[in-house]
Design an enzyme around this catalytic site. Structure first.
Site, PDB file in Angstrom:
ATOM      1  N   PHE A 159       5.560  47.476  18.971  1.00 33.08           N
ATOM      2  CA  PHE A 159       6.307  46.886  17.863  1.00 33.08           C
ATOM      3  C   PHE A 159       7.264  45.777  18.282  1.00 33.08           C
ATOM      4  O   PHE A 159       7.881  45.149  17.439  1.00 33.08           O
ATOM      5  CB  PHE A 159       7.087  47.977  17.122  1.00 33.08           C
ATOM      6  N   VAL A 162      12.257  44.623  24.466  1.00 33.80           N
ATOM      7  CA  VAL A 162      13.692  44.712  24.740  1.00 33.80           C
ATOM      8  C   VAL A 162      13.986  43.852  25.958  1.00 33.80           C
ATOM      9  O   VAL A 162      13.319  43.977  26.984  1.00 33.80           O
ATOM     10  CB  VAL A 162      14.126  46.169  25.023  1.00 33.80           C
ATOM     11  N   ASP A 271      13.772  61.046  22.826  1.00 29.21           N
ATOM     12  CA  ASP A 271      13.331  60.330  24.023  1.00 29.21           C
ATOM     13  C   ASP A 271      14.291  60.530  25.187  1.00 29.21           C
ATOM     14  O   ASP A 271      14.522  59.610  25.959  1.00 29.21           O
ATOM     15  CB  ASP A 271      13.218  58.838  23.684  1.00 29.21           C
TER      16      ASP A 271
END
EC number: 2.7.11.1
Length: 479
Positions: A159, A162, A271
């Site tokens: 998507f 970073v 996560d």
């Protein structure tokens, strides 16, 4: 809530999030937006405390014929991470029934939220906050891609990406998360990203990375987040091999405090792993939110595709049972085990064997570990999320009460009154000694998405961005 009722229930095929095969699940869609799947049709409507945290509120629905006919996908932004779940049914009619029911529940919840906002006595306070934020972005010129130097790719996924950036004006380092707009907005649909970015703005906790700015370009949304410079915990642990129980207790308490805060806001972090824990310049924990669903990696032996870091996956995630807050306590168990034992609790290079260990193997401890530490780790690494320490309705309070944390004043933890056991050797917030040398000296370039963007990826006029009016934020007005 007694007035929550079932809107629709039936068998659907759900695609595994990590092992990408299809499993039959009996799903219940409820009026509160919860969408919960079970391995078997539940007999009792008043099921025990539901562990699932997945809600269809503020989600985007998509229909597709791939990888199977009559597939539908539910996608939403949780914090700054895109969460996606994929289902398929036998006929187009069934799919239509499900998508219409889900959309109706989502629309009704949206209306209720808007009504609450209008009637709520705190709505005026909210509005003042919003105005202040708008004012801060007006008085301080709105940020654009041009305001930063791009130093290093920290992560890349389906998507977006970073990037470690340096703000030109201040010299400060941030992590910029860049998401592609088209994955968040369906062609004919307005996304709910604005509401989510509002949640982000209000997510403020000493041990979570905070959002500094958000802005948009023609085809991307950009979140500029705090990036602390005390180094990754993984780096410090690999240098020292193990941490003492006292040092682990300090880090563990700060992580529990942050997860407690997220859970109270109905956010499951999902996560937690060593690579997502950093230290600030004083030696306090920062949990990062730079996560992106990694591109699928295919295991040649089985030809199954995996997503994410298999070593950290909780048993319920691997089995693709719906999971919720207890998944974070498993993650806490894994990272605290690594800190005190110097290795992962379960490891095998072969993914199939690794999964078997996670699902079946009893945990083993070094003889040097105290009985309190063994008891805590055993409780956090219980396979059944309902029996796991922290898995009950008390959530983090169960962990806070454990003998390993006896003597910890949790308010002092939050207030940063405890002295960190290790202070990184940095002189300021812009000291880069814990950064890789290879990327502090040079900058990277970002490919402009559109030739007609003035500065490569500048902000555009509001009129040309109908989906995302006011997607711009600066934290400077609040500090």
């Amino acid at each position: 809530m007694s007035d929550v009722t079932i809107v629709k229930e039936d068998w659907v095929q759900k695609r595994g999030e990590y092992i990408k095969n299809w499993r039959p699940r009996y799903f219940l869609l409820k009026t509160d937006g919860s969408f919960i799947g079970y391995k078997e049709k539940p007999q009792d409507v008043d099921l025990p405390y539901p562990l699932n945290n997945f809600s269809v509120a503020k989600c985007q629905l998509m229909k597709t014929e791939r990888p199977k006919p009559n597939t539908f996908i539910i996608r939403c932004l949780q914090w700054t991470t895109v969460i996606e779940r994929t289902f398929h049914v036998d006929t187009p009619e069934e799919r239509e029934e499900w998508t219409e029911a889900i959309q109706a529940v989502a629309d009704r919840l949206q209306r209720q939220e808007e009504e609450r906002m209008n009637c709520s006595p705190t709505s005026q306070i909210d509005n003042i906050g919003e105005e202040e934020m708008d004012a801060s972005t007006t008085h301080h010129k709105r940020k654009t891609m041009n305001d930063f130097d791009y130093l290093k790719l920290l992560g890349k996924g389906t998507f977006g990406k970073v990037i470690l950036v340096r703000e030109k004006a201040s010299g400060k380092y941030y992590a910029m998360k860049i998401l592609k707009k088209e994955v968040i907005i369906a062609k004919d649909e307005v996304a709910h990203t604005l509401t989510e970015s509002r949640v982000l703005k209000n997510t403020r906790h000493p041990f979570l990375t905070s959002l500094k700015y958000s802005f948009q370009t023609k085809d991307r949304l950009c979140f500029v987040m705090e990036y602390v410079n005390g180094g990754e915990l993984f780096f410090h642990l690999s240098r020292e091999r193990v941490f003492s129980e006292d040092r682990t207790r300090f880090y563990g308490a700060e992580i529990v405090s942050a997860l407690d805060y997220l859970h109270s806001g109905k956010i499951v972090y999902r996560d937690l792993k060593l690579e997502n824990l950093m230290l600030d310049k004083d030696g306090h924990i920062k949990i990062t939110d730079f996560g992106l669903c990694k591109e699928g990696i295919t295991d040649a032996a089985t030809m199954k595709t995996f997503c994410g870091t298999p070593e950290y996956l909780a048993p319920e995630v691997l089995e693709d049972n719906d999971y919720g807050r207890a998944v974070d306590w498993w993650g806490l168990g894994v990272v605290m085990y690594e800190m005190m034992c110097g290795r992962l609790p379960f490891y095998n290079q072969d993914h199939e064997k690794l999964f078997e260990l996670i699902l079946m193997e009893d945990i083993k401890f070094p003889r040097t570990l105290s009985s309190d530490a063994k008891s805590l780790l055993s409780g956090l690494l219980i396979k059944d999320p309902n029996k796991r320490l922290g898995g009950g309705p008390d959530d983090p309070k169960e962990i806070m009460r454990h003998s390993f944390f006896s003597g910890v004043n949790w308010q002092d933890v939050y207030d940063k009154k405890l002295v960190p056991p290790f202070k990184p050797q940095v002189t300021s917030e812009t000291d880069t000694r814990y950064f890789d040398e290879e990327f502090t000296a040079q900058t990277i370039t970002i490919t402009p998405p559109e030739k007609d963007d003035d500065d490569g990826m500048d902000c555009m006029d509001n009129e040309r961005r109908p989906h995302f009016p006011q997607f711009s934020y600066s934290a400077s007005g609040r500090e």
